[in-house]
Design a protein around this motif. Structure first.
Motif, PDB file in Angstrom:
ATOM      1  N   LEU A  39      -0.437   7.193 -13.024  1.00  0.00           N
ATOM      2  CA  LEU A  39       0.386   6.212 -12.317  1.00  0.00           C
ATOM      3  C   LEU A  39       0.478   6.540 -10.829  1.00  0.00           C
ATOM      4  CD1 LEU A  39       3.275   5.656 -14.883  1.00  0.00           C
ATOM      5  CD2 LEU A  39       1.312   4.179 -14.439  1.00  0.00           C
ATOM      6  N   ASP A  40       0.479   7.826 -10.504  1.00  0.00           N
ATOM      7  CA  ASP A  40       0.536   8.250  -9.100  1.00  0.00           C
ATOM      8  C   ASP A  40      -0.694   7.826  -8.306  1.00  0.00           C
ATOM      9  OD1 ASP A  40       3.025   9.476  -9.282  1.00  0.00           O
ATOM     10  OD2 ASP A  40       2.179  11.453  -9.725  1.00  0.00           O
ATOM     11  N   GLU A  41      -1.784   7.533  -8.994  1.00  0.00           N
ATOM     12  CA  GLU A  41      -3.024   7.142  -8.324  1.00  0.00           C
ATOM     13  C   GLU A  41      -3.001   5.692  -7.834  1.00  0.00           C
ATOM     14  OE1 GLU A  41      -6.340   7.848 -10.924  1.00  0.00           O
ATOM     15  OE2 GLU A  41      -5.730   9.925 -11.296  1.00  0.00           O
ATOM     16  N   TYR A  42      -1.983   4.926  -8.222  1.00  0.00           N
ATOM     17  CA  TYR A  42      -1.975   3.498  -7.931  1.00  0.00           C
ATOM     18  C   TYR A  42      -0.789   3.092  -7.078  1.00  0.00           C
ATOM     19  CZ  TYR A  42      -5.636   3.247 -11.372  1.00  0.00           C
ATOM     20  OH  TYR A  42      -6.813   3.447 -12.035  1.00  0.00           O
ATOM     21  N   GLU A  79       0.813  -1.213   0.000  1.00  0.00           N
ATOM     22  CA  GLU A  79       0.000   0.000   0.000  1.00  0.00           C
ATOM     23  C   GLU A  79       0.849   1.267   0.000  1.00  0.00           C
ATOM     24  OE1 GLU A  79      -0.263  -2.423   2.445  1.00  0.00           O
ATOM     25  OE2 GLU A  79      -1.986  -3.442   1.584  1.00  0.00           O
ATOM     26  N   GLU A  80       2.116   1.141   0.361  1.00  0.00           N
ATOM     27  CA  GLU A  80       3.002   2.299   0.431  1.00  0.00           C
ATOM     28  C   GLU A  80       3.947   2.409  -0.760  1.00  0.00           C
ATOM     29  OE1 GLU A  80       4.986   2.680   4.222  1.00  0.00           O
ATOM     30  OE2 GLU A  80       3.174   2.061   5.290  1.00  0.00           O
ATOM     31  N   VAL A  81       3.840   1.488  -1.708  1.00  0.00           N
ATOM     32  CA  VAL A  81       4.707   1.523  -2.891  1.00  0.00           C
ATOM     33  C   VAL A  81       3.908   2.141  -4.035  1.00  0.00           C
ATOM     34  CG1 VAL A  81       6.084   0.162  -4.496  1.00  0.00           C
ATOM     35  CG2 VAL A  81       5.935  -0.530  -2.084  1.00  0.00           C
ATOM     36  N   ASN A  82       4.210   3.397  -4.338  1.00  0.00           N
ATOM     37  CA  ASN A  82       3.491   4.132  -5.364  1.00  0.00           C
ATOM     38  C   ASN A  82       4.090   3.844  -6.743  1.00  0.00           C
ATOM     39  OD1 ASN A  82       3.323   6.823  -7.094  1.00  0.00           O
ATOM     40  ND2 ASN A  82       1.509   6.668  -5.786  1.00  0.00           N
ATOM     41  N   ILE A  83       3.229   3.464  -7.675  1.00  0.00           N
ATOM     42  CA  ILE A  83       3.681   3.088  -9.019  1.00  0.00           C
ATOM     43  C   ILE A  83       4.297   4.282  -9.747  1.00  0.00           C
ATOM     44  CG2 ILE A  83       2.965   2.163 -11.273  1.00  0.00           C
ATOM     45  CD1 ILE A  83       2.973   0.112  -8.917  1.00  0.00           C
ATOM     46  N   GLY A  84       3.690   5.450  -9.651  1.00  0.00           N
ATOM     47  CA  GLY A  84       4.243   6.640 -10.297  1.00  0.00           C
ATOM     48  C   GLY A  84       5.638   6.971  -9.796  1.00  0.00           C
ATOM     49  N   LYS A  85       5.832   6.846  -8.506  1.00  0.00           N
ATOM     50  CA  LYS A  85       7.153   7.127  -7.924  1.00  0.00           C
ATOM     51  C   LYS A  85       8.194   6.133  -8.431  1.00  0.00           C
ATOM     52  CE  LYS A  85       9.516   7.737  -3.521  1.00  0.00           C
ATOM     53  NZ  LYS A  85       9.414   7.705  -2.058  1.00  0.00           N
ATOM     54  N   ILE A  86       7.817   4.860  -8.514  1.00  0.00           N
ATOM     55  CA  ILE A  86       8.751   3.844  -9.013  1.00  0.00           C
ATOM     56  C   ILE A  86       9.125   4.150 -10.461  1.00  0.00           C
ATOM     57  CG2 ILE A  86       9.038   1.384  -9.577  1.00  0.00           C
ATOM     58  CD1 ILE A  86       9.103   2.028  -6.541  1.00  0.00           C
ATOM     59  N   VAL A  87       8.145   4.476 -11.272  1.00  0.00           N
ATOM     60  CA  VAL A  87       8.426   4.785 -12.681  1.00  0.00           C
ATOM     61  C   VAL A  87       9.344   5.996 -12.790  1.00  0.00           C
ATOM     62  CG1 VAL A  87       7.392   5.565 -14.858  1.00  0.00           C
ATOM     63  CG2 VAL A  87       6.368   3.658 -13.599  1.00  0.00           C
ATOM     64  N   ARG A  88       9.087   7.026 -12.011  1.00  0.00           N
ATOM     65  CA  ARG A  88       9.948   8.219 -12.051  1.00  0.00           C
ATOM     66  C   ARG A  88      11.388   7.888 -11.632  1.00  0.00           C
ATOM     67  NH1 ARG A  88       5.157  10.345 -10.409  1.00  0.00           N
ATOM     68  NH2 ARG A  88       4.411  12.173 -11.545  1.00  0.00           N
ATOM     69  N   GLN A  89      11.530   6.993 -10.666  1.00  0.00           N
ATOM     70  CA  GLN A  89      12.867   6.678 -10.158  1.00  0.00           C
ATOM     71  C   GLN A  89      13.622   5.692 -11.048  1.00  0.00           C
ATOM     72  OE1 GLN A  89      11.653   5.658  -6.044  1.00  0.00           O
ATOM     73  NE2 GLN A  89      12.989   7.331  -5.394  1.00  0.00           N
ATOM     74  N   THR A  90      12.914   4.939 -11.860  1.00  0.00           N
ATOM     75  CA  THR A  90      13.596   3.928 -12.677  1.00  0.00           C
ATOM     76  C   THR A  90      13.761   4.344 -14.138  1.00  0.00           C
ATOM     77  OG1 THR A  90      11.501   2.744 -13.001  1.00  0.00           O
ATOM     78  CG2 THR A  90      12.937   1.986 -11.210  1.00  0.00           C
ATOM     79  N   GLU A  91      12.961   5.272 -14.592  1.00  0.00           N
ATOM     80  CA  GLU A  91      13.114   5.768 -15.965  1.00  0.00           C
ATOM     81  C   GLU A  91      14.200   6.825 -15.982  1.00  0.00           C
ATOM     82  OE1 GLU A  91      11.734   5.113 -19.166  1.00  0.00           O
ATOM     83  OE2 GLU A  91      11.186   3.307 -18.073  1.00  0.00           O
ATOM     84  N   ASP A  92      15.058   6.770 -16.971  1.00  0.00           N
ATOM     85  CA  ASP A  92      16.144   7.744 -17.020  1.00  0.00           C
ATOM     86  C   ASP A  92      15.910   8.843 -18.053  1.00  0.00           C
ATOM     87  OD1 ASP A  92      16.466   6.206 -19.269  1.00  0.00           O
ATOM     88  OD2 ASP A  92      18.574   5.759 -18.943  1.00  0.00           O
ATOM     89  N   ASP A  93      14.835   8.750 -18.837  1.00  0.00           N
ATOM     90  CA  ASP A  93      14.642   9.735 -19.890  1.00  0.00           C
ATOM     91  C   ASP A  93      13.155   9.928 -20.184  1.00  0.00           C
ATOM     92  OD1 ASP A  93      14.799  11.394 -22.088  1.00  0.00           O
ATOM     93  OD2 ASP A  93      15.827   9.953 -23.364  1.00  0.00           O
ATOM     94  N   PHE A  94      12.644  11.081 -19.791  1.00  0.00           N
ATOM     95  CA  PHE A  94      11.261  11.423 -20.109  1.00  0.00           C
ATOM     96  C   PHE A  94      11.195  12.428 -21.258  1.00  0.00           C
ATOM     97  CE2 PHE A  94      10.579   9.826 -15.770  1.00  0.00           C
ATOM     98  CZ  PHE A  94       9.523   8.977 -16.010  1.00  0.00           C
ATOM     99  N   ASN A  95      12.283  12.555 -21.986  1.00  0.00           N
ATOM    100  CA  ASN A  95      12.318  13.462 -23.131  1.00  0.00           C
ATOM    101  C   ASN A  95      11.623  12.795 -24.315  1.00  0.00           C
ATOM    102  OD1 ASN A  95      13.773  15.319 -21.631  1.00  0.00           O
ATOM    103  ND2 ASN A  95      15.724  14.472 -22.255  1.00  0.00           N
TER     104      ASN A  95
END
Length: 145
Positions: free
Chosen positions: A123-126, A72-88
């Motif tokens: 993603l932040d909603e999940y 319940e404390e592992v936010n999917i949006g946060k994980i994606v932001r921390q593991t993706e290296d390029d949002f360009n």
């Protein structure tokens, strides 16, 4: 937008660990075999997830890995932001100079930036708990006893 394999594998590791009983340890080999992916790829993923504080690694003969936080404390949006290296999404998103001749007046950059923000907001909603609502189904598919 396409997520990198690194992010995909990170999410899969978290799903695997969340599917297990609380405090039950796993190891890299069993996760790699369950998903049919390279053990070497997972070693780096697991190391980074440990540095992020999302999983706990226990060394030694009876060691292994497990979630460091409740699902319940592992936010999917946060994980994606921390593991993706390029949002360009396009060249002009980068920090360097753009070779695109329409950059000074282009409205596409703003549209794509809004789309990316919306994508991440969803993603932040999940949480991980939302993803694995029925862990028994995951256990069966992943061969977890």
């Amino acid at each position: 937008m396409r997520l990198t394999n690194y992010t995909d594998y990170s999410l899969r590791v978290l799903i695997y660990l969340a599917s297990k009983k609380q405090d039950e340890l796993s190891n890299i080999t069993e996760i790699a075999e369950a998903y049919g992916i390279s053990r070497n790829h997972l070693m780096k993923v697991i190391h980074e997830l440990g540095k992020m504080g999302v999983i706990q690694t226990i060394r030694g003969r009876n060691g292994g890995i497990k979630l460091a936080l409740p699902p319940e404390e592992v936010n999917i949006g946060k994980i994606v932001r921390q593991t993706e290296d390029d949002f360009n999404l396009v060249e002009c998103f980068g920090d360097g100079p753009s070779n695109c001749v329409i950059s000074p007046v282009c409205g596409l950059k703003h549209v794509l930036n809004r789309a990316l923000s919306s994508y991440l907001a969803v993603l932040d909603e999940y949480t991980l708990a939302d993803i694995i609502r029925n862990p028994y189904d995951y256990r069966e598919l992943l061969g977890i006893k």
